[in-house]
Design a protein around this motif. Structure first.
Motif, PDB file in Angstrom:
ATOM      1  N   ARG A  91       1.547  70.196  90.640  1.00  0.00           N
ATOM      2  CA  ARG A  91       0.835  69.443  89.609  1.00  0.00           C
ATOM      3  C   ARG A  91       0.956  70.136  88.268  1.00  0.00           C
ATOM      4  O   ARG A  91       0.932  71.353  88.191  1.00  0.00           O
ATOM      5  N   ILE A  92       1.047  69.326  87.212  1.00  0.00           N
ATOM      6  CA  ILE A  92       0.878  69.841  85.859  1.00  0.00           C
ATOM      7  C   ILE A  92      -0.635  69.802  85.650  1.00  0.00           C
ATOM      8  O   ILE A  92      -1.242  68.735  85.691  1.00  0.00           O
ATOM      9  N   VAL A  93      -1.260  70.958  85.464  1.00  0.00           N
ATOM     10  CA  VAL A  93      -2.721  71.023  85.410  1.00  0.00           C
ATOM     11  C   VAL A  93      -3.242  70.758  83.997  1.00  0.00           C
ATOM     12  O   VAL A  93      -4.083  69.873  83.800  1.00  0.00           O
ATOM     13  N   LYS A  94      -2.736  71.503  83.013  1.00  0.00           N
ATOM     14  CA  LYS A  94      -3.279  71.367  81.664  1.00  0.00           C
ATOM     15  C   LYS A  94      -2.268  71.811  80.628  1.00  0.00           C
ATOM     16  O   LYS A  94      -1.564  72.798  80.814  1.00  0.00           O
ATOM     17  N   LEU A  95      -2.214  71.064  79.526  1.00  0.00           N
ATOM     18  CA  LEU A  95      -1.441  71.449  78.355  1.00  0.00           C
ATOM     19  C   LEU A  95      -2.394  71.667  77.194  1.00  0.00           C
ATOM     20  O   LEU A  95      -3.378  70.935  77.045  1.00  0.00           O
ATOM     21  N   THR A  96      -2.087  72.663  76.390  1.00  0.00           N
ATOM     22  CA  THR A  96      -2.795  72.866  75.129  1.00  0.00           C
ATOM     23  C   THR A  96      -1.748  72.802  74.033  1.00  0.00           C
ATOM     24  O   THR A  96      -0.812  73.608  74.010  1.00  0.00           O
ATOM     25  N   GLY A  97      -1.884  71.815  73.166  1.00  0.00           N
ATOM     26  CA  GLY A  97      -0.902  71.596  72.105  1.00  0.00           C
ATOM     27  C   GLY A  97      -1.484  71.892  70.732  1.00  0.00           C
ATOM     28  O   GLY A  97      -2.611  71.505  70.435  1.00  0.00           O
ATOM     29  N   PHE A  98      -0.690  72.585  69.933  1.00  0.00           N
ATOM     30  CA  PHE A  98      -1.062  72.929  68.562  1.00  0.00           C
ATOM     31  C   PHE A  98      -0.092  72.233  67.616  1.00  0.00           C
ATOM     32  O   PHE A  98       1.125  72.340  67.783  1.00  0.00           O
ATOM     33  N   VAL A  99      -0.632  71.538  66.625  1.00  0.00           N
ATOM     34  CA  VAL A  99       0.168  70.773  65.679  1.00  0.00           C
ATOM     35  C   VAL A  99      -0.015  71.378  64.290  1.00  0.00           C
ATOM     36  O   VAL A  99      -1.144  71.470  63.791  1.00  0.00           O
ATOM     37  N   ASN A 100       1.080  71.815  63.689  1.00  0.00           N
ATOM     38  CA  ASN A 100       1.067  72.343  62.321  1.00  0.00           C
ATOM     39  C   ASN A 100       0.910  71.145  61.394  1.00  0.00           C
ATOM     40  O   ASN A 100       1.806  70.297  61.319  1.00  0.00           O
ATOM     41  N   CYS A 101      -0.228  71.053  60.705  1.00  0.00           N
ATOM     42  CA  CYS A 101      -0.493  69.832  59.950  1.00  0.00           C
ATOM     43  C   CYS A 101      -1.385  70.073  58.737  1.00  0.00           C
ATOM     44  O   CYS A 101      -2.000  71.120  58.589  1.00  0.00           O
ATOM     45  N   THR A 102      -1.433  69.048  57.910  1.00  0.00           N
ATOM     46  CA  THR A 102      -2.308  69.053  56.748  1.00  0.00           C
ATOM     47  C   THR A 102      -3.747  68.801  57.212  1.00  0.00           C
ATOM     48  O   THR A 102      -3.966  68.255  58.306  1.00  0.00           O
ATOM     49  N   PRO A 103      -4.724  69.174  56.385  1.00  0.00           N
ATOM     50  CA  PRO A 103      -6.127  68.988  56.792  1.00  0.00           C
ATOM     51  C   PRO A 103      -6.513  67.535  57.065  1.00  0.00           C
ATOM     52  O   PRO A 103      -7.406  67.278  57.865  1.00  0.00           O
ATOM     53  N   GLY A 127       2.737  64.813  87.138  1.00  0.00           N
ATOM     54  CA  GLY A 127       2.830  65.186  85.732  1.00  0.00           C
ATOM     55  C   GLY A 127       1.611  64.828  84.904  1.00  0.00           C
ATOM     56  O   GLY A 127       1.482  65.248  83.759  1.00  0.00           O
ATOM     57  N   ARG A 128       0.682  64.059  85.484  1.00  0.00           N
ATOM     58  CA  ARG A 128      -0.552  63.695  84.747  1.00  0.00           C
ATOM     59  C   ARG A 128      -1.448  64.926  84.684  1.00  0.00           C
ATOM     60  O   ARG A 128      -1.639  65.604  85.687  1.00  0.00           O
ATOM     61  N   HIS A 129      -2.011  65.192  83.521  1.00  0.00           N
ATOM     62  CA  HIS A 129      -2.677  66.475  83.297  1.00  0.00           C
ATOM     63  C   HIS A 129      -3.853  66.342  82.335  1.00  0.00           C
ATOM     64  O   HIS A 129      -3.947  65.371  81.593  1.00  0.00           O
ATOM     65  N   ALA A 130      -4.695  67.363  82.364  1.00  0.00           N
ATOM     66  CA  ALA A 130      -5.724  67.513  81.330  1.00  0.00           C
ATOM     67  C   ALA A 130      -5.027  68.049  80.081  1.00  0.00           C
ATOM     68  O   ALA A 130      -3.936  68.621  80.177  1.00  0.00           O
ATOM     69  N   ARG A 131      -5.657  67.871  78.909  1.00  0.00           N
ATOM     70  CA  ARG A 131      -4.949  68.248  77.692  1.00  0.00           C
ATOM     71  C   ARG A 131      -5.883  68.489  76.526  1.00  0.00           C
ATOM     72  O   ARG A 131      -6.948  67.895  76.440  1.00  0.00           O
ATOM     73  N   VAL A 132      -5.430  69.350  75.635  1.00  0.00           N
ATOM     74  CA  VAL A 132      -6.076  69.562  74.344  1.00  0.00           C
ATOM     75  C   VAL A 132      -5.002  69.400  73.276  1.00  0.00           C
ATOM     76  O   VAL A 132      -3.885  69.896  73.443  1.00  0.00           O
ATOM     77  N   ALA A 133      -5.312  68.719  72.195  1.00  0.00           N
ATOM     78  CA  ALA A 133      -4.402  68.576  71.055  1.00  0.00           C
ATOM     79  C   ALA A 133      -5.179  68.991  69.806  1.00  0.00           C
ATOM     80  O   ALA A 133      -6.161  68.356  69.448  1.00  0.00           O
ATOM     81  N   VAL A 134      -4.717  70.072  69.171  1.00  0.00           N
ATOM     82  CA  VAL A 134      -5.460  70.690  68.075  1.00  0.00           C
ATOM     83  C   VAL A 134      -4.580  70.800  66.842  1.00  0.00           C
ATOM     84  O   VAL A 134      -3.390  71.118  66.945  1.00  0.00           O
ATOM     85  N   GLY A 135      -5.160  70.577  65.670  1.00  0.00           N
ATOM     86  CA  GLY A 135      -4.455  70.795  64.419  1.00  0.00           C
ATOM     87  C   GLY A 135      -4.555  72.246  64.003  1.00  0.00           C
ATOM     88  O   GLY A 135      -5.546  72.912  64.282  1.00  0.00           O
ATOM     89  N   SER A 136      -3.512  72.721  63.337  1.00  0.00           N
ATOM     90  CA  SER A 136      -3.460  74.111  62.901  1.00  0.00           C
ATOM     91  C   SER A 136      -2.895  74.162  61.485  1.00  0.00           C
ATOM     92  O   SER A 136      -2.039  73.350  61.123  1.00  0.00           O
ATOM     93  N   SER A 137      -3.361  75.133  60.708  1.00  0.00           N
ATOM     94  CA  SER A 137      -2.867  75.265  59.333  1.00  0.00           C
ATOM     95  C   SER A 137      -1.502  75.928  59.272  1.00  0.00           C
ATOM     96  O   SER A 137      -0.803  75.830  58.266  1.00  0.00           O
ATOM     97  N   SER A 138      -1.093  76.617  60.337  1.00  0.00           N
ATOM     98  CA  SER A 138       0.248  77.196  60.418  1.00  0.00           C
ATOM     99  C   SER A 138       0.535  77.571  61.865  1.00  0.00           C
ATOM    100  O   SER A 138      -0.376  77.709  62.673  1.00  0.00           O
ATOM    101  N   LEU A 139       1.830  77.722  62.164  1.00  0.00           N
ATOM    102  CA  LEU A 139       2.270  78.151  63.485  1.00  0.00           C
ATOM    103  C   LEU A 139       3.412  79.145  63.301  1.00  0.00           C
ATOM    104  O   LEU A 139       4.026  79.193  62.228  1.00  0.00           O
ATOM    105  N   PRO A 140       3.741  79.928  64.331  1.00  0.00           N
ATOM    106  CA  PRO A 140       4.803  80.926  64.201  1.00  0.00           C
ATOM    107  C   PRO A 140       6.115  80.309  63.696  1.00  0.00           C
ATOM    108  O   PRO A 140       6.506  79.219  64.125  1.00  0.00           O
TER     109      PRO A 140
END
Length: 154
Positions: A91-103, A127-140
């Motif tokens: 199972r795909i358990v959880k994804l945490t996604g970070f999006v480099n974006c404007t405020p 492949g169905r999973h729990a998830r978080v999608a978060v905005g970020s002011s910068s990424l590596p």
């Protein structure tokens, strides 16, 4: 959904990249019991990093493509953690996604759907999973997206 994960990847025209190597003091994945914790994978292709900010030059579709690139790296790391056998994935358990974006950008979930949709296409119901999608002011490296994941294996 029938057929192996490798067959589904092939049917989708997908070749996995080599698992990216770590660039700092961490490991790309940790296996603990039945779980694999994959470190954050940044939006990279063979041509280099997918950079930019959503809401400032990058649209949702470009962000989704960046999320797919992250998902492919996650699968490559997962394959390495499974000694090359993606059939071990339970199972795909959880994804945490970070999006480099404007405020003012608010479509983080739509961007990370690029990765989520790919996991369902490749792994079916597993492949169905729990998830978080978060905005970020910068990424590596100024990348557009970074995603980490937790996976259950047999």
């Amino acid at each position: 959904m029938t057929g192996s994960v490798e067959n589904r990847l092939s049917a989708l025209g997908i070749s996995l990249p080599e698992p990216p190597v770590q660039v700092a003091n961490y490991v790309p994945f940790v296996v603990s019991g039945n779980l694999v914790f994959v470190s954050g994978q940044i939006s990279m292709t063979g041509a280099g990093p997918i950079t930019g900010r959503l809401g400032d030059g990058l649209g949702v579709e470009e962000g989704q493509n960046a999320a797919v690139a992250c998902a492919l790296s996650l699968i490559a790391q997962l394959k390495a953690a499974c000694s090359g056998d993606l059939e071990k994935v339970v199972r795909i358990v959880k994804l945490t996604g970070f999006v480099n974006c404007t405020p003012d950008f608010t479509d983080h979930p739509k961007v990370i759907n690029g990765a989520s949709d790919l996991f369902v296409e490749v792994f079916g119901d597993k492949g169905r999973h729990a998830r978080v999608a978060v905005g970020s002011s910068s990424l590596p490296l100024g990348v557009a997206v970074e995603i980490e994941g937790i996976f259950e294996i047999a």
